[in-house]
Design a protein around this motif. Structure first.
Motif, PDB file in Angstrom:
ATOM      1  N   ALA A  49       0.857  -1.190   0.000  1.00  0.00           N
ATOM      2  CA  ALA A  49       0.000   0.000   0.000  1.00  0.00           C
ATOM      3  C   ALA A  49       0.892   1.237   0.000  1.00  0.00           C
ATOM      4  CB  ALA A  49      -0.910  -0.009   1.219  1.00  0.00           C
ATOM      5  N   TYR A  50       0.466   2.288  -0.668  1.00  0.00           N
ATOM      6  CA  TYR A  50       1.284   3.486  -0.772  1.00  0.00           C
ATOM      7  C   TYR A  50       1.554   4.119   0.587  1.00  0.00           C
ATOM      8  CZ  TYR A  50       0.189   3.026  -5.726  1.00  0.00           C
ATOM      9  OH  TYR A  50       0.045   2.553  -6.998  1.00  0.00           O
ATOM     10  N   GLU A  51       0.605   4.030   1.500  1.00  0.00           N
ATOM     11  CA  GLU A  51       0.839   4.617   2.828  1.00  0.00           C
ATOM     12  C   GLU A  51       1.867   3.829   3.636  1.00  0.00           C
ATOM     13  OE1 GLU A  51      -3.001   2.179   3.128  1.00  0.00           O
ATOM     14  OE2 GLU A  51      -2.386   3.855   1.874  1.00  0.00           O
ATOM     15  N   ASP A  52       2.180   2.589   3.229  1.00  0.00           N
ATOM     16  CA  ASP A  52       3.197   1.785   3.916  1.00  0.00           C
ATOM     17  C   ASP A  52       4.599   2.000   3.352  1.00  0.00           C
ATOM     18  OD1 ASP A  52       1.192   0.702   5.452  1.00  0.00           O
ATOM     19  OD2 ASP A  52       0.975  -1.094   4.205  1.00  0.00           O
ATOM     20  N   MET A  53       4.715   2.725   2.241  1.00  0.00           N
ATOM     21  CA  MET A  53       6.019   2.948   1.620  1.00  0.00           C
ATOM     22  C   MET A  53       6.847   3.927   2.438  1.00  0.00           C
ATOM     23  SD  MET A  53       5.299   3.401  -2.403  1.00  0.00           S
ATOM     24  CE  MET A  53       4.662   2.095  -3.421  1.00  0.00           C
ATOM     25  N   ASP A  54       8.083   3.524   2.735  1.00  0.00           N
ATOM     26  CA  ASP A  54       9.022   4.425   3.396  1.00  0.00           C
ATOM     27  C   ASP A  54       9.764   5.266   2.367  1.00  0.00           C
ATOM     28  OD1 ASP A  54       8.390   3.305   5.907  1.00  0.00           O
ATOM     29  OD2 ASP A  54       9.819   1.676   5.566  1.00  0.00           O
ATOM     30  N   GLU A  55      10.021   4.666   1.210  1.00  0.00           N
ATOM     31  CA  GLU A  55      10.743   5.358   0.145  1.00  0.00           C
ATOM     32  C   GLU A  55      10.483   4.628  -1.169  1.00  0.00           C
ATOM     33  OE1 GLU A  55      15.324   6.734  -0.566  1.00  0.00           O
ATOM     34  OE2 GLU A  55      14.996   4.644   0.014  1.00  0.00           O
ATOM     35  N   SER A  56      10.444   5.373  -2.255  1.00  0.00           N
ATOM     36  CA  SER A  56      10.359   4.758  -3.577  1.00  0.00           C
ATOM     37  C   SER A  56      11.222   5.570  -4.534  1.00  0.00           C
ATOM     38  CB  SER A  56       8.918   4.666  -4.065  1.00  0.00           C
ATOM     39  OG  SER A  56       8.348   5.942  -4.142  1.00  0.00           O
ATOM     40  N   VAL A  57      11.995   4.839  -5.338  1.00  0.00           N
ATOM     41  CA  VAL A  57      12.929   5.467  -6.268  1.00  0.00           C
ATOM     42  C   VAL A  57      12.763   4.813  -7.631  1.00  0.00           C
ATOM     43  CG1 VAL A  57      15.353   5.959  -6.761  1.00  0.00           C
ATOM     44  CG2 VAL A  57      14.574   5.846  -4.387  1.00  0.00           C
TER      45      VAL A  57
END
Length: 126
Positions: A49-57
């Motif tokens: 889920a997007y709210e669980d993402m700490d970082e995305s590259v």
């Protein structure tokens, strides 16, 4: 449930370390479909889920004159890595989650890269 935004084939891996996996490791990785929804990413049984993402590259590089993309997502204490084929979605599309773009310089096979450049230069010189 979110709406479907994009779907593509990918090579994927989930690791506990913070390094981009090499090409050889990616050749042994999971091959499946990455599905991007308005609220989450899915690849087989991985759901992020997007709210669980700490970082995305979103990383971009060229290898043997071909563009390549990698999406690296940190979530749930793991690092999910997706090797992606070139598409306008990655270059021009608006992703439904926050991310940063990085230009990646690969030095995995410097001898091969150097040899190819010499061959191309010799071909043009001839």
């Amino acid at each position: 449930m979110g709406e479907l935004v994009y779907k593509c084939k990918t090579h994927a891996s989930a690791v506990e370390r913070d390094v981009l996996r090499a090409f050889i490791e990616f050749s042994l990785s999971l091959r499946d479909t990455l599905t991007i929804y308005t609220d989450r990413l899915e690849c087989r049984d991985w759901i992020v889920a997007y709210e669980d993402m700490d970082e995305s590259v979103l990383m971009y590089t060229t290898f043997l004159f071909m563009p390549s993309y990698w999406l690296r997502v940190k979530a749930h204490g793991r690092i999910y890595q997706f090797c992606l084929k070139p598409s306008k979605f990655w270059t021009e599309g608006v992703l439904p989650f926050p991310f940063t773009r990085e230009r990646l310089v690969l030095l995995c096979f410097p001898w091969l890269s150097t040899a190819i450049r010499w061959v191309v230069a010799a071909a043009f010189a001839y």
